[in-house]
Design an enzyme around this catalytic site. Structure first.
Site, PDB file in Angstrom:
ATOM      1  N   PRO A 287      39.530  41.319  47.193  1.00  0.00           N
ATOM      2  CA  PRO A 287      40.255  40.132  46.738  1.00  0.00           C
ATOM      3  C   PRO A 287      40.047  39.887  45.247  1.00  0.00           C
ATOM      4  CG  PRO A 287      39.111  39.703  48.789  1.00  0.00           C
ATOM      5  CD  PRO A 287      38.628  41.038  48.319  1.00  0.00           C
ATOM      6  N   GLU A 288      41.098  39.459  44.575  1.00  0.00           N
ATOM      7  CA  GLU A 288      41.012  39.166  43.140  1.00  0.00           C
ATOM      8  C   GLU A 288      40.927  37.659  42.958  1.00  0.00           C
ATOM      9  OE1 GLU A 288      43.398  41.686  40.718  1.00  0.00           O
ATOM     10  OE2 GLU A 288      43.466  43.273  42.217  1.00  0.00           O
TER      11      GLU A 288
ATOM     12  N   ARG B 184      38.529  53.264  44.011  1.00  0.00           N
ATOM     13  CA  ARG B 184      39.577  52.669  43.188  1.00  0.00           C
ATOM     14  C   ARG B 184      40.503  53.740  42.609  1.00  0.00           C
ATOM     15  NH1 ARG B 184      36.551  49.345  40.283  1.00  0.00           N
ATOM     16  NH2 ARG B 184      36.048  50.887  38.697  1.00  0.00           N
TER      17      ARG B 184
ATOM     18  N   LYS C 297      36.041  35.932  41.222  1.00  0.00           N
ATOM     19  CA  LYS C 297      36.067  36.352  42.617  1.00  0.00           C
ATOM     20  C   LYS C 297      34.982  35.684  43.453  1.00  0.00           C
ATOM     21  CE  LYS C 297      37.624  40.876  40.961  1.00  0.00           C
ATOM     22  NZ  LYS C 297      37.341  42.331  40.949  1.00  0.00           N
TER      23      LYS C 297
ATOM     24  N   ASN D  99      41.652  45.429  40.556  1.00  0.00           N
ATOM     25  CA  ASN D  99      42.359  46.672  40.281  1.00  0.00           C
ATOM     26  C   ASN D  99      43.871  46.498  40.225  1.00  0.00           C
ATOM     27  OD1 ASN D  99      41.850  49.452  39.738  1.00  0.00           O
ATOM     28  ND2 ASN D  99      42.816  49.954  41.694  1.00  0.00           N
TER      29      ASN D  99
END
Length: 264
Positions: A2-3, A251, A51, A164
């Site tokens: 989660p961002e 990532r 975050k 990301n």
């Protein structure tokens, strides 16, 4: 993972469900305070910084959580399935019949509310907070102009909340290769764009992590998740590289070779 916009939306959902409510029965099941009972505490607020989520109680203590890759929060009015109970890391049964469940939350720190600053001091400015300082975020990102753009933006000590998805989309929108030095772009303009994007995603209905303005399936993002597909702007095939080759859990970085300058 989660961002910042994801966690901000989560905090708003938890606020609606629990702020001002008293925990009838509840406990922590993970972390150094596992086994701590939270019965009779009243939930004062849910706050975020990047975050990180802070749930504050009326006894002067806070629960700091970070979801990383696997964590989540659920609000229910019935028990969760028995088969899922082993994944519960905290439980707050409220006085209105609702229950908050922290599921697979990997970071769970219970400490006096005054100690939240120890977490915040490690983080850069957050565009979703009232104390947002664009000039300070620009200054921090400018300290190492030769650092790759994606690495600089992912560093939460520079600007808190970008993950990301957002760093890849921002690199595209600024026309810079994700591995090009961040000093190659106008950093102040990049920070302004990042702030506007996060705010729209966090607060505008239907615009959560929509970077193209088009909510149609497959058209929400310029580059993220579009490896091998044509660029929505120029038609060039989108490229991708994994941080660790052949590891689907790591990532990835996407870019358009034509729309974004090469890292040289």
């Amino acid at each position: 993972m989660p961002e910042g916009d994801s966690v901000y939306r989560l905090a708003r959902r938890l606020h609606s469900a629990s702020t001002g409510r008293t925990i009838v029965t509840g406990e922590l099941r993970s972390g150094s305070h596992a086994g701590t009972k939270l019965d009779d505490r009243r939930i004062l607020s849910h706050d975020t910084h990047g975050k990180h989520l802070f749930t504050r109680f009326d006894d002067g203590w806070s629960l700091h959580t970070h979801l990383k890759m696997q964590g989540s929060w659920s609000v229910t009015r019935r028990p969760i399935p028995r088969a899922e109970m082993h994944r519960v890391r905290c439980r707050f049964a409220l006085d209105d019949g609702a229950t908050l469940w922290g599921i697979d939350v990997p970071v769970m720190e219970y400490a006096p509310t005054a100690e939240e600053r120890l977490v915040r001091e490690r983080l850069g400015p957050d565009p979703l907070r009232a104390d947002w300082d664009a000039a300070e975020a620009t200054r921090r990102l400018s300290r190492r102009p030769d650092r790759p753009t994606v690495a600089a933006l992912l560093d939460q000590a520079n600007l808190a909340g970008l993950g990301n998805l957002w760093v890849n989309e921002l690199a595209f929108l600024r026309g810079i290769h994700p591995f090009a030095p961040i000093g190659r772009t106008d950093i102040a303009a990049l920070v302004d764009l990042a702030a506007r994007c996060l705010r729209i995603s966090a607060t505008v209905p239907g615009m959560y992590q929509v970077t193209t303005g088009n909510r149609a399936r497959g058209s929400m993002h310029w580059v993220v998740g579009r490896a091998g597909r044509p660029c929505l702007r120029c038609g060039t095939r989108i490229e991708v590289v994994a941080e660790v080759p052949d590891d689907p859990g790591r990532r990835r970085t996407w870019w358009c070779p034509r729309c974004q300058s090469h890292a040289t």
